[in-house]
Design an enzyme around this catalytic site. Structure first.
Site, PDB file in Angstrom:
ATOM      1  N   LYS A  45       0.853  -1.185   0.000  1.00  7.75           N
ATOM      2  CA  LYS A  45       0.000   0.000   0.000  1.00  7.75           C
ATOM      3  C   LYS A  45       0.894   1.242   0.000  1.00  7.75           C
ATOM      4  O   LYS A  45       2.090   1.153   0.300  1.00  7.75           O
ATOM      5  CB  LYS A  45      -0.955  -0.008   1.186  1.00  7.75           C
ATOM      6  CG  LYS A  45      -0.274   0.026   2.545  1.00  7.75           C
ATOM      7  CD  LYS A  45      -1.182   0.545   3.628  1.00  7.75           C
ATOM      8  CE  LYS A  45      -2.293  -0.389   4.005  1.00  7.75           C
ATOM      9  NZ  LYS A  45      -3.354   0.297   4.760  1.00  7.75           N
ATOM     10  N   SER A  70     -12.247   5.536  -1.484  1.00 11.21           N
ATOM     11  CA  SER A  70     -11.646   6.823  -1.160  1.00 11.21           C
ATOM     12  C   SER A  70     -10.948   6.658   0.191  1.00 11.21           C
ATOM     13  O   SER A  70     -11.347   7.252   1.191  1.00 11.21           O
ATOM     14  CB  SER A  70     -12.718   7.910  -1.099  1.00 11.21           C
ATOM     15  OG  SER A  70     -12.132   9.126  -0.670  1.00 11.21           O
ATOM     16  N   CYS A 131      -3.059   9.204  -7.112  1.00 13.56           N
ATOM     17  CA  CYS A 131      -4.155   8.954  -6.166  1.00 13.56           C
ATOM     18  C   CYS A 131      -5.227  10.034  -6.331  1.00 13.56           C
ATOM     19  O   CYS A 131      -4.935  11.217  -6.166  1.00 13.56           O
ATOM     20  CB  CYS A 131      -3.646   8.942  -4.726  1.00 13.56           C
ATOM     21  SG  CYS A 131      -5.008   8.800  -3.545  1.00 13.56           S
ATOM     22  N   GLY A 244      -5.964  -3.040 -13.884  1.00 13.14           N
ATOM     23  CA  GLY A 244      -7.340  -2.608 -14.110  1.00 13.14           C
ATOM     24  C   GLY A 244      -8.247  -3.767 -14.447  1.00 13.14           C
ATOM     25  O   GLY A 244      -8.265  -4.232 -15.592  1.00 13.14           O
TER      26      GLY A 244
END
Ligand code: SIN
Length: 306
Positions: A45, A70, A131, A244
């Protein structure tokens, strides 16, 4: 057996199946749920200079064929990361790629320098310039060619490890940003980060994401990811990592044919943290069945009509 090996910059990977930043924690937590030793690589992360709580909830919502998040870069900060996470990687066979996020150029550099000066076996860095969920930093760099090139070249001077810039699809011309990162000295580019999206609860008229907007991921964005990878592939000479909506070996093959040398599995990990390993086995069978040989020979081989 097919040859699943791939190469990004100076690093050889046993297979092209990486797990994406933000979907696999700092790397080792998931070992209770999945065998993490056979993955091509684990991308952590995002790590920031200081610890972050992230955005207030609700910060994740399921959408048709996808997910909006989010999170706001919640993480323990680089000091704690170096102290508590990096030592755990000594036991791990899988290469670790540390994802870094910052709000200024100096902050990105400081995080990378601090990590370089700690002894570690991490394989490289993925730089998050994309981001969509924080006010300062990230996207500011990823939407601007000059800022992307300048940041990349400053980071390049600080490390000889793999340097990967993570691109945003929320731009007019993703290829131009890719070219700028290549000019700055990036070894590779990963594409794409999430697409800005929104979801509303019509019963109470409230947004399903606290601040209104979030980043859309999952199968819904796969066609966008493929198009972005192919556009960047046509514009640069450095390797690409496709991201993706990947859930199966056929998705991986599509990304490779579009131009990716490796891929990152993201949202699918939430449903099955071991999906990466299933995809590796499935990919081997798929390539064998179709006599496709090796991943390296398939990169960018999509055939377009004339
Ligand atoms: C987040 O932490 O908000 C997601 C990170 C990203 O999309 O880069």
């Amino acid at each position: 057996m097919a040859d699943l090996g791939t190469k990004i910059g100076i690093v050889d990977f046993e297979n092209p199946i990486f797990v994406a930043s933000g979907t696999y924690g700092y790397g080792t937590e998931v070992s209770e749920l999945a065998d993490i030793n056979d993955l091509g690589a684990i991308v952590t992360k995002s790590i920031t200079r200081y610890p972050r709580e992230g955005n207030p909830p609700p910060r994740i919502v399921e959408t048709p064929s996808g997910m909006l998040n989010s999170i706001g870069l919640a993480n323990i900060g680089v000091e704690a990361y170096i102290e508590t996470m990096i030592p755990l990687y000594e036991e791990l066979k899988t290469p670790i790629i540390m994802n870094i996020a910052g709000s200024t150029e100096a902050e990105y550099c400081e995080i990378l320098e601090m990590t370089e000066s700690a002894s570690s076996n991490i394989a490289g860095y993925e730089i998050n310039i994309s981001c969509p969920n924080v006010k300062a930093g990230g996207m500011e760099f990823g939407v601007d060619c000059d800022l992307t090139e300048q940041l990349t070249s400053r980071l390049r001077k600080l490390t000889e490890r793999l340097l990967i810039m993570k691109l945003s699809p929320n731009v007019t011309d993703i290829a131009a940003i890719g070219i700028a990162a290549e000019r700055g000295g990036a070894d590779a580019l990963s594409a794409i980060n999430t697409l800005v999206g929104m979801s509303i609860d019509t019963t109470n008229k409230e947004s399903n994401i606290h601040f209104g907007f979030g980043g859309l991921s999952g199968p819904a964005i796969k066609p966008v990811g493929l198009a972005c990878v192919h556009k960047v592939y046509q514009a640069v000479d450095i390797p690409l990592i496709g991201i993706g909506g990947i859930t199966c070996a056929n998705d991986v093959l599509e990304y490779v044919l579009a131009g990716a040398a490796a891929v990152q599995v993201g949202t699918a990990n939430y449903r099955d943290p071991d999906v990466g390993n299933s995809i590796i086995i499935e990919l081997d069978t798929l390539l064998d069945k179709n006599n496709m040989g090796s991943i390296l020979n398939l990169i960018g081989k999509v055939q377009l009509g004339s």
